[in-house]
Design a protein around this motif. Structure first.
Motif, PDB file in Angstrom:
ATOM      1  N   MET A 216       0.848  -1.193   0.000  1.00 33.18           N
ATOM      2  CA  MET A 216       0.000   0.000   0.000  1.00 33.18           C
ATOM      3  C   MET A 216       0.883   1.242   0.000  1.00 33.18           C
ATOM      4  N   VAL A 217       0.726   2.057  -1.028  1.00 29.41           N
ATOM      5  CA  VAL A 217       1.534   3.270  -1.193  1.00 29.41           C
ATOM      6  C   VAL A 217       0.623   4.482  -1.043  1.00 29.41           C
ATOM      7  N   PRO A 218       0.953   5.423  -0.168  1.00 29.72           N
ATOM      8  CA  PRO A 218       0.089   6.596   0.007  1.00 29.72           C
ATOM      9  C   PRO A 218       0.056   7.456  -1.250  1.00 29.72           C
ATOM     10  N   PRO A 219      -0.915   8.376  -1.327  1.00 29.37           N
ATOM     11  CA  PRO A 219      -0.961   9.276  -2.484  1.00 29.37           C
ATOM     12  C   PRO A 219       0.380   9.981  -2.664  1.00 29.37           C
ATOM     13  N   PRO A 220       0.790  10.219  -3.899  1.00 26.45           N
ATOM     14  CA  PRO A 220       2.114  10.818  -4.143  1.00 26.45           C
ATOM     15  C   PRO A 220       2.250  12.179  -3.481  1.00 26.45           C
ATOM     16  N   GLN A 221       3.384  12.360  -2.804  1.00 26.14           N
ATOM     17  CA  GLN A 221       3.653  13.600  -2.078  1.00 26.14           C
ATOM     18  C   GLN A 221       4.781  14.411  -2.703  1.00 26.14           C
ATOM     19  N   GLY A 222       5.308  13.946  -3.821  1.00 29.13           N
ATOM     20  CA  GLY A 222       6.412  14.666  -4.442  1.00 29.13           C
ATOM     21  C   GLY A 222       6.850  13.988  -5.719  1.00 29.13           C
ATOM     22  N   LEU A 246      11.317  13.901  -3.840  1.00 30.35           N
ATOM     23  CA  LEU A 246      11.462  15.316  -3.511  1.00 30.35           C
ATOM     24  C   LEU A 246      10.089  15.971  -3.402  1.00 30.35           C
ATOM     25  N   GLN A 247       9.826  16.563  -2.258  1.00 30.31           N
ATOM     26  CA  GLN A 247       8.623  17.370  -2.097  1.00 30.31           C
ATOM     27  C   GLN A 247       9.039  18.825  -2.282  1.00 30.31           C
ATOM     28  N   MET A 248       8.488  19.459  -3.313  1.00 33.31           N
ATOM     29  CA  MET A 248       8.959  20.775  -3.728  1.00 33.31           C
ATOM     30  C   MET A 248       8.019  21.884  -3.288  1.00 33.31           C
ATOM     31  N   ASP A 249       8.608  23.042  -3.054  1.00 36.86           N
ATOM     32  CA  ASP A 249       7.876  24.289  -2.835  1.00 36.86           C
ATOM     33  C   ASP A 249       8.372  25.240  -3.907  1.00 36.86           C
ATOM     34  N   GLY A 250       7.686  25.215  -5.044  1.00 37.82           N
ATOM     35  CA  GLY A 250       8.207  25.942  -6.201  1.00 37.82           C
ATOM     36  C   GLY A 250       9.448  25.244  -6.722  1.00 37.82           C
ATOM     37  N   ALA A 278      17.464  19.692   1.635  1.00 35.75           N
ATOM     38  CA  ALA A 278      16.369  20.483   2.187  1.00 35.75           C
ATOM     39  C   ALA A 278      16.653  21.984   2.091  1.00 35.75           C
ATOM     40  N   GLY A 279      15.671  22.709   1.568  1.00 36.49           N
ATOM     41  CA  GLY A 279      15.795  24.161   1.462  1.00 36.49           C
ATOM     42  C   GLY A 279      16.616  24.645   0.284  1.00 36.49           C
ATOM     43  N   LYS A 280      17.057  23.728  -0.573  1.00 39.02           N
ATOM     44  CA  LYS A 280      17.919  24.101  -1.703  1.00 39.02           C
ATOM     45  C   LYS A 280      17.146  24.033  -3.023  1.00 39.02           C
ATOM     46  N   ALA A 322      14.785  13.174 -10.386  1.00 39.39           N
ATOM     47  CA  ALA A 322      13.572  13.543  -9.658  1.00 39.39           C
ATOM     48  C   ALA A 322      13.225  15.009  -9.874  1.00 39.39           C
ATOM     49  N   ALA A 323      14.254  15.835  -9.959  1.00 42.21           N
ATOM     50  CA  ALA A 323      14.035  17.280 -10.151  1.00 42.21           C
ATOM     51  C   ALA A 323      13.707  17.627 -11.594  1.00 42.21           C
TER      52      ALA A 323
END
Length: 326
Positions: A216-222, A246-250, A278-280, A322-323
């Motif tokens: 069972m895989v949760p909904p994609p988060q990134g 990678l979970q992205m913010d922009g 993280a944060g990069k 991934a990016a």
């Protein structure tokens, strides 16, 4: 090959009951691409094979936007790799599936079998046991250890976890549903793989007569990606691999999950690489730093230092993939 009984249950509960009736000599037969080879080499000698081929409730792939992905344990690697929903929402999982074996193996090998396959360590495959012990000492540190672990190898286990899917499923936050004589239970993917401390212990957290019924895989988060390196471009066992989510913010990495494969007795999460991301904003230089951080704690053996470089490169390329940069 020794003689054995063959059982073909119709349900998962019937399969569990047949395993229990067969005492310690009963084993599960999924696709058979690994177990049958072990039997032919006299490494495994089960008294009963319990085939899961006819168990319908172990098949099928379902995706729901809110519930995520459900993968039956008997889904073949080819079915997983060609499923449209998996490819659309979990590209890293498809990339991992596409790297497994050859087309023939992907058509018979199963998801559950890939997760439960035994190590490719040639000491184990030659009958020296999972920990390759002789006279109370492991044969690996002073032997031919070219393909053994560079992380988590303080002993006594030096083999590398062989599953291609395991690291990617850990990165995606998956859980495995297990069924045994005591009933059903859910186990996080990260806790399914364990490092044995003594001969006779296994490298999986399955209890006696338990089987994997579904993933069972949760909904994609990134954004997910997988990258592995092999000695040959055609069918070969990987030497190092990396799964990245990678979970992205922009354009900025909000959170990262990095799990290396083929470098330790279990799929090896790297909080060091995750912190480096993280944060990069992902660039080639940032991905390179993540790769370096991932192997900073590596302790190669006498003949496998080259795997440090391969693991670093695998992490770097998985991050860039991934990016969406490569």
């Amino acid at each position: 090959m020794d003689a054995f009984e063959y059982a073909q249950p119709a349900t998962a509960r019937e399969a569990v009951a047949l395993l229990a009736q067969g005492s310690e000599g009963a084993q599960v037969l999924a696709g058979g691409s690994d177990l049958l080879a072990l039997m032919k080499d006299d490494v495994a000698a089960p008294s009963r094979l319990v085939s899961l081929r006819s168990v319908r409730d172990l098949s099928g792939i379902q995706y729901h936007p809110r519930q995520g992905l459900r993968i039956g344990a008997m889904v073949t690697i080819d079915e997983l790799g060609t499923n449209a929903d998996v490819g659309r929402h979990y590209p890293g999982l498809v990339q991992a599936a596409e790297e497994i074996g050859s087309p023939q193996i992907r058509n018979v090998g199963t998801v559950g079998g890939n997760l439960c396959q035994r190590p490719r360590c040639w000491y184990y495959r030659s009958g020296f046991g999972l920990l390759a012990m002789r006279d109370g000492k492991s044969l690996v540190p002073n032997g031919d250890n070219r393909y053994h672990a560079i992380l988590g190898n303080s002993g006594p286990a030096y083999f590398v976890a062989p599953s291609n899917l395991g690291g990617m499923l850990i990165g995606l936050g998956a859980k495995f549903r297990l069924l045994g004589p005591k009933g059903s239970r859910d186990l996080p993917a990260e806790k399914f793989f364990v490092i044995p401390k003594a001969e006779g212990e296994r490298e999986h957290a399955l209890e006696a007569n338990e089987i994997i019924t579904e993933v069972m895989v949760p909904p994609p988060q990134g954004r997910s990606a997988y990258y592995e390196l092999r000695q040959k471009a055609q069918f070969d066992w990987p030497l190092a691999a990396a799964a990245v989510v990678l979970q992205m913010d922009g354009h900025t990495v909000k959170t990262a999950r990095v799990v290396m494969g083929q470098v330790a007795p279990v799929p090896w999460p790297s909080p060091e690489a995750e912190q480096a991301l993280a944060g990069k904003t992902v660039t080639a230089e940032v991905a390179e730093e993540a790769g370096k951080a991932a192997v900073a704690q590596a302790t190669p053996l006498s003949r496998n230092a080259y795997k440090v470089t391969l693991a670093r490169v695998a992490v770097k390329r998985a991050v860039l993939r991934a990016a969406g940069i490569v």
